[in-house]
Design a protein around this motif. Structure first.
Motif, mmCIF file in Angstrom:
data_model
loop_
_atom_site.group_PDB
_atom_site.id
_atom_site.type_symbol
_atom_site.label_atom_id
_atom_site.label_comp_id
_atom_site.label_asym_id
_atom_site.label_seq_id
_atom_site.Cartn_x
_atom_site.Cartn_y
_atom_site.Cartn_z
ATOM 1 N N GLY A 221 0.803 -1.216 0.000
ATOM 2 C CA GLY A 221 0.000 0.000 0.000
ATOM 3 C C GLY A 221 0.838 1.268 0.000
ATOM 4 O O GLY A 221 2.068 1.222 -0.054
ATOM 5 N N ARG A 222 0.140 2.385 0.073
ATOM 6 C CA ARG A 222 0.781 3.695 0.002
ATOM 7 C C ARG A 222 0.926 4.310 1.398
ATOM 8 O O ARG A 222 0.127 4.035 2.276
ATOM 9 N N LEU A 223 1.962 5.146 1.553
ATOM 10 C CA LEU A 223 2.181 5.823 2.840
ATOM 11 C C LEU A 223 1.473 7.162 2.900
ATOM 12 O O LEU A 223 1.263 7.718 3.973
ATOM 13 N N MET A 224 1.146 7.724 1.732
ATOM 14 C CA MET A 224 0.567 9.078 1.709
ATOM 15 C C MET A 224 -0.907 9.042 1.311
ATOM 16 O O MET A 224 -1.318 8.221 0.516
ATOM 17 N N GLY B 88 5.515 18.764 -7.110
ATOM 18 C CA GLY B 88 6.112 18.217 -5.884
ATOM 19 C C GLY B 88 5.101 17.389 -5.096
ATOM 20 O O GLY B 88 3.942 17.761 -4.969
ATOM 21 N N SER B 89 5.571 16.261 -4.534
ATOM 22 C CA SER B 89 4.633 15.344 -3.888
ATOM 23 C C SER B 89 4.010 15.971 -2.638
ATOM 24 O O SER B 89 2.840 15.712 -2.338
ATOM 25 N N GLY B 90 4.772 16.810 -1.918
ATOM 26 C CA GLY B 90 4.242 17.435 -0.710
ATOM 27 C C GLY B 90 2.995 18.240 -1.007
ATOM 28 O O GLY B 90 1.948 18.081 -0.368
ATOM 29 N N SER B 91 3.099 19.099 -2.010
ATOM 30 C CA SER B 91 2.007 19.977 -2.371
ATOM 31 C C SER B 91 0.836 19.199 -2.969
ATOM 32 O O SER B 91 -0.332 19.489 -2.706
ATOM 33 N N ILE B 92 1.126 18.160 -3.745
ATOM 34 C CA ILE B 92 0.060 17.333 -4.333
ATOM 35 C C ILE B 92 -0.776 16.673 -3.233
ATOM 36 O O ILE B 92 -2.004 16.786 -3.207
ATOM 37 N N PHE B 93 -0.107 16.002 -2.290
ATOM 38 C CA PHE B 93 -0.866 15.255 -1.281
ATOM 39 C C PHE B 93 -1.551 16.180 -0.279
ATOM 40 O O PHE B 93 -2.605 15.845 0.257
ATOM 41 N N GLU B 94 -0.954 17.340 -0.029
ATOM 42 C CA GLU B 94 -1.601 18.296 0.875
ATOM 43 C C GLU B 94 -2.940 18.750 0.274
ATOM 44 O O GLU B 94 -3.947 18.823 0.958
ATOM 45 N N THR B 95 -2.924 19.044 -1.034
ATOM 46 C CA THR B 95 -4.154 19.487 -1.703
ATOM 47 C C THR B 95 -5.193 18.366 -1.751
ATOM 48 O O THR B 95 -6.373 18.594 -1.476
ATOM 49 N N LEU B 96 -4.738 17.150 -2.082
ATOM 50 C CA LEU B 96 -5.671 16.026 -2.178
ATOM 51 C C LEU B 96 -6.309 15.728 -0.823
ATOM 52 O O LEU B 96 -7.487 15.411 -0.727
ATOM 53 N N ARG B 97 -5.502 15.854 0.250
ATOM 54 C CA ARG B 97 -6.015 15.589 1.598
ATOM 55 C C ARG B 97 -7.109 16.577 1.956
ATOM 56 O O ARG B 97 -8.047 16.264 2.668
ATOM 57 N N LEU B 98 -6.979 17.824 1.450
ATOM 58 C CA LEU B 98 -7.996 18.839 1.721
ATOM 59 C C LEU B 98 -9.209 18.661 0.816
ATOM 60 O O LEU B 98 -10.208 19.367 0.950
ATOM 61 N N GLY B 99 -9.114 17.734 -0.113
ATOM 62 C CA GLY B 99 -10.233 17.459 -1.003
ATOM 63 C C GLY B 99 -10.500 18.571 -2.006
ATOM 64 O O GLY B 99 -11.627 18.750 -2.463
ATOM 65 N N LYS B 100 -9.448 19.329 -2.363
ATOM 66 C CA LYS B 100 -9.603 20.431 -3.321
ATOM 67 C C LYS B 100 -9.321 19.953 -4.738
ATOM 68 O O LYS B 100 -8.404 19.162 -4.950
ATOM 69 N N PRO B 101 -10.110 20.465 -5.708
ATOM 70 C CA PRO B 101 -9.783 20.156 -7.104
ATOM 71 C C PRO B 101 -8.379 20.664 -7.432
ATOM 72 O O PRO B 101 -8.007 21.758 -6.986
ATOM 73 N N LEU B 102 -7.620 19.860 -8.182
ATOM 74 C CA LEU B 102 -6.204 20.169 -8.383
ATOM 75 C C LEU B 102 -5.786 19.967 -9.832
ATOM 76 O O LEU B 102 -6.104 18.952 -10.458
ATOM 77 N N LEU B 145 -15.032 19.039 -13.131
ATOM 78 C CA LEU B 145 -14.698 18.680 -11.739
ATOM 79 C C LEU B 145 -15.502 17.481 -11.257
ATOM 80 O O LEU B 145 -15.085 16.776 -10.339
ATOM 81 N N GLY B 146 -16.648 17.243 -11.891
ATOM 82 C CA GLY B 146 -17.490 16.119 -11.496
ATOM 83 C C GLY B 146 -16.859 14.766 -11.757
ATOM 84 O O GLY B 146 -17.239 13.757 -11.162
ATOM 85 N N THR B 147 -15.854 14.721 -12.652
ATOM 86 C CA THR B 147 -15.232 13.436 -12.981
ATOM 87 C C THR B 147 -14.143 13.048 -11.964
ATOM 88 O O THR B 147 -13.631 11.932 -12.000
ATOM 89 N N LEU B 148 -13.779 13.990 -11.085
ATOM 90 C CA LEU B 148 -12.689 13.703 -10.145
ATOM 91 C C LEU B 148 -13.122 12.687 -9.085
ATOM 92 O O LEU B 148 -14.233 12.734 -8.566
ATOM 93 N N VAL B 149 -12.210 11.765 -8.772
ATOM 94 C CA VAL B 149 -12.454 10.741 -7.755
ATOM 95 C C VAL B 149 -11.711 11.149 -6.479
ATOM 96 O O VAL B 149 -10.519 11.430 -6.549
ATOM 97 N N PRO B 150 -12.399 11.203 -5.318
ATOM 98 C CA PRO B 150 -11.704 11.599 -4.086
ATOM 99 C C PRO B 150 -10.541 10.650 -3.774
ATOM 100 O O PRO B 150 -10.647 9.447 -4.004
ATOM 101 N N TYR B 151 -9.460 11.203 -3.271
ATOM 102 C CA TYR B 151 -8.268 10.414 -2.962
ATOM 103 C C TYR B 151 -8.366 9.866 -1.539
ATOM 104 O O TYR B 151 -8.553 10.619 -0.589
ATOM 105 N N VAL B 152 -8.243 8.550 -1.423
ATOM 106 C CA VAL B 152 -8.241 7.939 -0.087
ATOM 107 C C VAL B 152 -6.794 7.900 0.399
ATOM 108 O O VAL B 152 -5.949 7.267 -0.234
#
Lengths: 224, 172
Positions: A221-224, B88-102, B145-152
């Protein structure tokens, strides 16, 4: 007299070299094998923080490990990276405040980097040498039983030095490498080296397609 | 859409220098595309870049502002309706965690361009949109934006379980 010494050296040297070679092969084979028996006390951990996204991923691993099993913890970051150790300090502080049974058993260490971004190859030789010597000093001083790392370059000299100690019989460490989530199709240079040279005891990737390319790697799995 | 509601687009280049992205979002083409999608504000974090975007909007009412660095980038992300970020992965995952379209814009000038791997993989899984500086306008016009799948978010526990097993700790 001189002849005797020469003859002795001629006999002893090949024996020593063969012993070392046998030991080297044994360590290579033993490294991938799970440890036998259950540890009775906490294991001394070296946690290499690689800056930026690498540090964020590593802190997710540290958060998930059982603190009483992985203790004491030595956090290492590059001298030029002033954010990573701070993040680890904040985390360790939060453990103490939340009243978990953690005696002050976290340590924070800085290490020289082999190469900065954009540094010339000529000066890199000198800085790599310095970084390797520093890594050797740290590994001898800390004698880690467990090493956690996930790139980039900072972790490589530390892992190599730990491996050399294993070959020389001066200490045994289990090396866990978790390739960054940013690597989807190809391993990073440090990841590739630790995989190919079989220095990592357990090697994780965060994408299933990467596991298919590197069958000795684990995908969990993934860490992030 | 409510009349007075502000919809901010937050652009971030992190600690890098990514003038091509700042120039792209400052272009009339991209600003027009954003206006058409109903965005009202454009806030640009330009990092080490040397290209300074214009603070006045060329046409209609898109309000443009910029700054170099800020300790509260997380707040900017939280209040944004759309984030346009470097890869950058930091900025990508921070945005996805907030559930914002990116929309992730890949910097093609970087020597070691492994960064596009992550953005492209996540775009394939429909967690975000992936663009290059020259295709940003097109991406904005075409995006739904409707096609986006939330990131788990991922979980480190399976990795830690394997490590525990290897070391001989009992599984709990």
């Amino acid at each position: 007299m001189g002849f005797d010494a020469m003859a002795a050296a001629c006999c002893v040297l090949p024996v020593l070299v063969s012993l070392l070679a046998i030991r080297f092969v044994y360590v290579l084979w033993r490294s991938g094998q799970p440890l036998s028996g259950s540890p009775t006390a906490g294991l001394r951990c070296l946690i290499v923080l690689g800056s930026g996204g690498h540090t964020a991923e590593m802190m997710n691993v540290v958060t998930a490990v059982q603190k009483d099993r992985f203790t004491p913890r030595y956090y290492v970051a590059a001298l030029t990276d002033n954010m990573s150790l701070q993040k680890a300090q904040v985390y360790e502080q939060s453990l103490i405040q939340s009243g978990e049974k953690t005696i002050k058993n976290a340590h924070f260490v800085q290490i020289y980097r082999s190469r900065e971004v954009g540094q010339s190859y000529f000066t890199s030789i000198a800085t790599t040498l310095l970084a390797t010597l520093h890594a050797m000093w740290l590994v001898i001083r800390i004698r880690p039983q467990v090493i956690f790392c996930n790139g980039p370059g900072t972790c490589f000299p530390l892992c190599v030095c730990a491996f050399v100690l294993k070959v020389l019989g001066l200490g045994w460490s289990s090396i866990f490498y978790i390739e960054s989530i940013a690597r989807v199709k190809k391993l990073s240079l440090s990841g590739l080296l630790l995989y190919k040279l079989r220095i990592a005891d357990q090697f994780f990737v965060q994408w299933p397609q990467l596991q298919q390319k590197y069958p000795r790697a684990y995908y969990a799995g993934r860490l992030m | 859409m409510a009349g007075g509601e502000r919809r901010t687009v937050f652009v971030t280049v992190g600690t890098t220098c990514f003038d091509a992205l700042v120039m792209a979002v400052d272009s009339p083409e991209v600003k027009k595309a954003l206006l058409q999608k109903g965005y009202t504000d454009l806030l640009i974090q330009m990092g080490r870049g040397t290209y300074v975007p214009s603070k006045v909007s060329g046409d209609a009412t898109l309000q443009v502002d910029h700054f170099t660095f800020s300790p509260s980038i997380a707040d900017n992300m939280r209040t944004a309706s759309l984030v346009i970020s470097h890869a950058g992965s930091g900025s990508i995952f921070e945005t996805l965690r907030l559930g914002k379209p990116l929309i992730v814009v890949v910097n093609e000038d970087l020597m070691d361009n492994h960064q596009s791997e992550l953005a492209e993989e996540l775009a394939e899984r429909k967690h975000l949109f992936c663009a290059r500086p020259q295709t940003l306008g097109e991406t904005i016009r075409a995006m739904d934006l409707g096609t986006l799948v939330p990131y788990v978010p991922g979980d480190a526990k399976p990795v830690v379980t394997l490590i525990n097993k290897f070391l001989g700790f009992p599984v709990d």
